[in-house]
Design a protein around this motif. Structure first.
Motif, PDB file in Angstrom:
ATOM      1  N   ILE A   1       0.877  -1.169   0.000  1.00 42.05           N
ATOM      2  CA  ILE A   1       0.000   0.000   0.000  1.00 42.05           C
ATOM      3  C   ILE A   1       0.918   1.224   0.000  1.00 42.05           C
ATOM      4  O   ILE A   1       1.738   1.393   0.908  1.00 42.05           O
ATOM      5  CB  ILE A   1      -0.926   0.028   1.236  1.00 42.05           C
ATOM      6  N   VAL A   2       0.777   2.067  -1.032  1.00 38.11           N
ATOM      7  CA  VAL A   2       1.710   3.175  -1.249  1.00 38.11           C
ATOM      8  C   VAL A   2       0.973   4.512  -1.184  1.00 38.11           C
ATOM      9  O   VAL A   2      -0.126   4.660  -1.726  1.00 38.11           O
ATOM     10  CB  VAL A   2       2.424   3.011  -2.608  1.00 38.11           C
ATOM     11  N   VAL A   3       1.591   5.492  -0.549  1.00 36.55           N
ATOM     12  CA  VAL A   3       1.030   6.835  -0.405  1.00 36.55           C
ATOM     13  C   VAL A   3       1.004   7.529  -1.768  1.00 36.55           C
ATOM     14  O   VAL A   3       1.985   7.506  -2.511  1.00 36.55           O
ATOM     15  CB  VAL A   3       1.856   7.661   0.609  1.00 36.55           C
ATOM     16  N   THR A   4      -0.144   8.156  -2.081  1.00 36.41           N
ATOM     17  CA  THR A   4      -0.320   8.834  -3.368  1.00 36.41           C
ATOM     18  C   THR A   4      -0.375  10.357  -3.239  1.00 36.41           C
ATOM     19  O   THR A   4      -0.355  11.059  -4.246  1.00 36.41           O
ATOM     20  CB  THR A   4      -1.609   8.356  -4.058  1.00 36.41           C
ATOM     21  N   LYS A   5      -0.455  10.868  -2.008  1.00 38.42           N
ATOM     22  CA  LYS A   5      -0.496  12.311  -1.776  1.00 38.42           C
ATOM     23  C   LYS A   5       0.175  12.602  -0.444  1.00 38.42           C
ATOM     24  O   LYS A   5      -0.092  11.917   0.551  1.00 38.42           O
ATOM     25  CB  LYS A   5      -1.949  12.792  -1.758  1.00 38.42           C
ATOM     26  N   ASP A   6       1.049  13.624  -0.421  1.00 38.11           N
ATOM     27  CA  ASP A   6       1.730  13.989   0.816  1.00 38.11           C
ATOM     28  C   ASP A   6       0.731  14.311   1.914  1.00 38.11           C
ATOM     29  O   ASP A   6      -0.321  14.908   1.657  1.00 38.11           O
ATOM     30  CB  ASP A   6       2.622  15.217   0.605  1.00 38.11           C
ATOM     31  N   GLY A   7       1.095  13.937   3.142  1.00 40.34           N
ATOM     32  CA  GLY A   7       0.284  14.264   4.306  1.00 40.34           C
ATOM     33  C   GLY A   7       0.786  15.541   4.945  1.00 40.34           C
ATOM     34  O   GLY A   7       1.287  16.439   4.259  1.00 40.34           O
ATOM     35  N   LYS A   8       0.697  15.623   6.267  1.00 41.84           N
ATOM     36  CA  LYS A   8       1.146  16.819   6.974  1.00 41.84           C
ATOM     37  C   LYS A   8       2.655  16.992   6.755  1.00 41.84           C
ATOM     38  O   LYS A   8       3.345  16.045   6.378  1.00 41.84           O
ATOM     39  CB  LYS A   8       0.773  16.751   8.445  1.00 41.84           C
ATOM     40  N   PRO A   9       3.191  18.206   7.006  1.00 42.55           N
ATOM     41  CA  PRO A   9       4.599  18.489   6.695  1.00 42.55           C
ATOM     42  C   PRO A   9       5.609  17.484   7.252  1.00 42.55           C
ATOM     43  O   PRO A   9       6.563  17.138   6.578  1.00 42.55           O
ATOM     44  CB  PRO A   9       4.821  19.880   7.303  1.00 42.55           C
ATOM     45  N   ASP A  10       5.410  16.983   8.457  1.00 42.64           N
ATOM     46  CA  ASP A  10       6.353  16.015   9.022  1.00 42.64           C
ATOM     47  C   ASP A  10       5.819  14.585   8.906  1.00 42.64           C
ATOM     48  O   ASP A  10       6.276  13.689   9.606  1.00 42.64           O
ATOM     49  CB  ASP A  10       6.661  16.354  10.480  1.00 42.64           C
ATOM     50  N   GLY A  11       4.877  14.379   7.993  1.00 42.43           N
ATOM     51  CA  GLY A  11       4.229  13.076   7.849  1.00 42.43           C
ATOM     52  C   GLY A  11       4.645  12.323   6.609  1.00 42.43           C
ATOM     53  O   GLY A  11       5.768  12.447   6.126  1.00 42.43           O
TER      54      GLY A  11
ATOM     55  N   LEU B   1       2.938   2.191   3.424  1.00 44.50           N
ATOM     56  CA  LEU B   1       2.273   2.053   4.713  1.00 44.50           C
ATOM     57  C   LEU B   1       2.563   0.652   5.235  1.00 44.50           C
ATOM     58  O   LEU B   1       2.147  -0.346   4.647  1.00 44.50           O
ATOM     59  CB  LEU B   1       0.764   2.279   4.578  1.00 44.50           C
ATOM     60  N   ARG B   2       3.312   0.548   6.324  1.00 44.35           N
ATOM     61  CA  ARG B   2       3.723  -0.752   6.857  1.00 44.35           C
ATOM     62  C   ARG B   2       2.839  -1.227   7.996  1.00 44.35           C
ATOM     63  O   ARG B   2       2.496  -2.403   8.084  1.00 44.35           O
ATOM     64  CB  ARG B   2       5.181  -0.671   7.359  1.00 44.35           C
ATOM     65  N   GLN B   3       2.480  -0.321   8.924  1.00 41.60           N
ATOM     66  CA  GLN B   3       1.694  -0.721  10.086  1.00 41.60           C
ATOM     67  C   GLN B   3       0.794   0.426  10.513  1.00 41.60           C
ATOM     68  O   GLN B   3       1.064   1.585  10.213  1.00 41.60           O
ATOM     69  CB  GLN B   3       2.608  -1.102  11.254  1.00 41.60           C
ATOM     70  N   THR B   4      -0.262   0.075  11.232  1.00 39.97           N
ATOM     71  CA  THR B   4      -1.151   1.059  11.842  1.00 39.97           C
ATOM     72  C   THR B   4      -1.657   0.515  13.164  1.00 39.97           C
ATOM     73  O   THR B   4      -1.767  -0.703  13.345  1.00 39.97           O
ATOM     74  CB  THR B   4      -2.352   1.389  10.927  1.00 39.97           C
ATOM     75  N   THR B   5      -1.939   1.420  14.079  1.00 42.26           N
ATOM     76  CA  THR B   5      -2.638   0.991  15.277  1.00 42.26           C
ATOM     77  C   THR B   5      -4.063   0.619  14.873  1.00 42.26           C
ATOM     78  O   THR B   5      -4.592   1.120  13.881  1.00 42.26           O
ATOM     79  CB  THR B   5      -2.678   2.111  16.342  1.00 42.26           C
ATOM     80  N   TYR B   6      -4.645  -0.310  15.598  1.00 35.87           N
ATOM     81  CA  TYR B   6      -6.048  -0.655  15.391  1.00 35.87           C
ATOM     82  C   TYR B   6      -6.619  -1.081  16.734  1.00 35.87           C
ATOM     83  O   TYR B   6      -5.891  -1.329  17.695  1.00 35.87           O
ATOM     84  CB  TYR B   6      -6.222  -1.745  14.321  1.00 35.87           C
ATOM     85  N   TRP B   7      -7.931  -1.129  16.797  1.00 33.95           N
ATOM     86  CA  TRP B   7      -8.610  -1.451  18.044  1.00 33.95           C
ATOM     87  C   TRP B   7      -9.587  -2.583  17.808  1.00 33.95           C
ATOM     88  O   TRP B   7     -10.343  -2.578  16.850  1.00 33.95           O
ATOM     89  CB  TRP B   7      -9.356  -0.225  18.572  1.00 33.95           C
ATOM     90  N   ARG B   8      -9.540  -3.564  18.702  1.00 36.73           N
ATOM     91  CA  ARG B   8     -10.525  -4.638  18.738  1.00 36.73           C
ATOM     92  C   ARG B   8     -11.279  -4.428  20.037  1.00 36.73           C
ATOM     93  O   ARG B   8     -10.774  -4.768  21.104  1.00 36.73           O
ATOM     94  CB  ARG B   8      -9.852  -5.997  18.703  1.00 36.73           C
ATOM     95  N   GLY B   9     -12.442  -3.793  19.908  1.00 36.88           N
ATOM     96  CA  GLY B   9     -13.150  -3.371  21.110  1.00 36.88           C
ATOM     97  C   GLY B   9     -12.349  -2.290  21.794  1.00 36.88           C
ATOM     98  O   GLY B   9     -12.028  -1.283  21.192  1.00 36.88           O
ATOM     99  N   LYS B  10     -11.973  -2.539  23.038  1.00 30.98           N
ATOM    100  CA  LYS B  10     -11.169  -1.548  23.763  1.00 30.98           C
ATOM    101  C   LYS B  10      -9.715  -1.964  23.878  1.00 30.98           C
ATOM    102  O   LYS B  10      -8.950  -1.382  24.639  1.00 30.98           O
ATOM    103  CB  LYS B  10     -11.772  -1.307  25.144  1.00 30.98           C
TER     104      LYS B  10
ATOM    105  N   GLU C   1       7.450   3.113   5.523  1.00 28.08           N
ATOM    106  CA  GLU C   1       8.821   2.881   5.099  1.00 28.08           C
ATOM    107  C   GLU C   1       9.051   3.802   3.905  1.00 28.08           C
ATOM    108  O   GLU C   1       8.327   3.744   2.914  1.00 28.08           O
ATOM    109  CB  GLU C   1       9.061   1.425   4.724  1.00 28.08           C
ATOM    110  N   ARG C   2      10.063   4.655   4.035  1.00 28.52           N
ATOM    111  CA  ARG C   2      10.346   5.659   3.014  1.00 28.52           C
ATOM    112  C   ARG C   2      11.604   5.281   2.243  1.00 28.52           C
ATOM    113  O   ARG C   2      12.662   5.110   2.822  1.00 28.52           O
ATOM    114  CB  ARG C   2      10.527   7.033   3.654  1.00 28.52           C
TER     115      ARG C   2
END
Length: 163
Positions: A97-107, A114-123, A160-161
């Motif tokens: 999964i590859v970024v197609t548009k820049d995010g915030k300045p330090d992002g 995109l390698r990982q993300t936090t996620y929630w299963r319930g709480k 990963e950049r």
């Protein structure tokens, strides 16, 4: 190719079976063809970050070990307040999964993986391995949208950049 711009995350979907908890992963992504010698020469990324708070409760720190999928790269850990925006899509050439548009300045920047993300299963928080699930974009989106304002105020994304 599907793409998405995640502009508002104010709902959560039923979580499908995903990796649970913050665990060190030692998974190599087979969709990137590289010589075995490269894996031996290049050490895994090792980093930590504060897990987004659940209400006012501190949850702790995630300690992560992540093998690189690129020959020459760095990791960028980005925190966003919820709701947030992200433009990324599957890249069939890379199998990621590859970024197609820049995010915030330090992002994130165009071309970051995109390698990982936090996620929630319930709480209960977890770290979702996007690279491992890159062939199922709907599952990746479902993991992203579990980062809901009713549970936490932030999301953590790991990119990963290429250098």
């Amino acid at each position: 190719m599907k793409s998405f711009a995640l502009l508002s995350i104010s709902f959560s979907l039923l979580a499908l079976p995903m990796a649970s908890g913050f665990v060190n992963t030692n998974l190599r992504t087979p969709s990137i063809s590289r010589a075995d010698a490269l894996f031996e020469q290049r050490p895994d990324f090792e980093f930590s970050f504060e897990i987004p708070k659940k209400g006012i409760a501190d949850i702790g720190t995630a300690e992560v070990k992540l093998p690189p999928v690129l020959e020459n790269s760095e990791l960028v850990v980005v925190r966003y307040d919820l709701p947030f925006g992200l433009s990324a899509e599957p890249d069939s050439t890379m199998g990621q999964i590859v970024v197609t548009k820049d995010g915030k300045p330090d992002g994130e920047k165009v071309g970051d993986i995109l390698r990982q993300t936090t996620y929630w299963r319930g709480k209960n928080p977890g770290l979702f391995d996007v690279s491992k699930n890159a062939d199922n974009f709907d599952l990746v989106v479902q993991a992203l949208v579990t980062n809901d304002l009713s549970i936490a105020d932030e999301i953590v994304l790991v990119f990963e950049r290429p250098l």
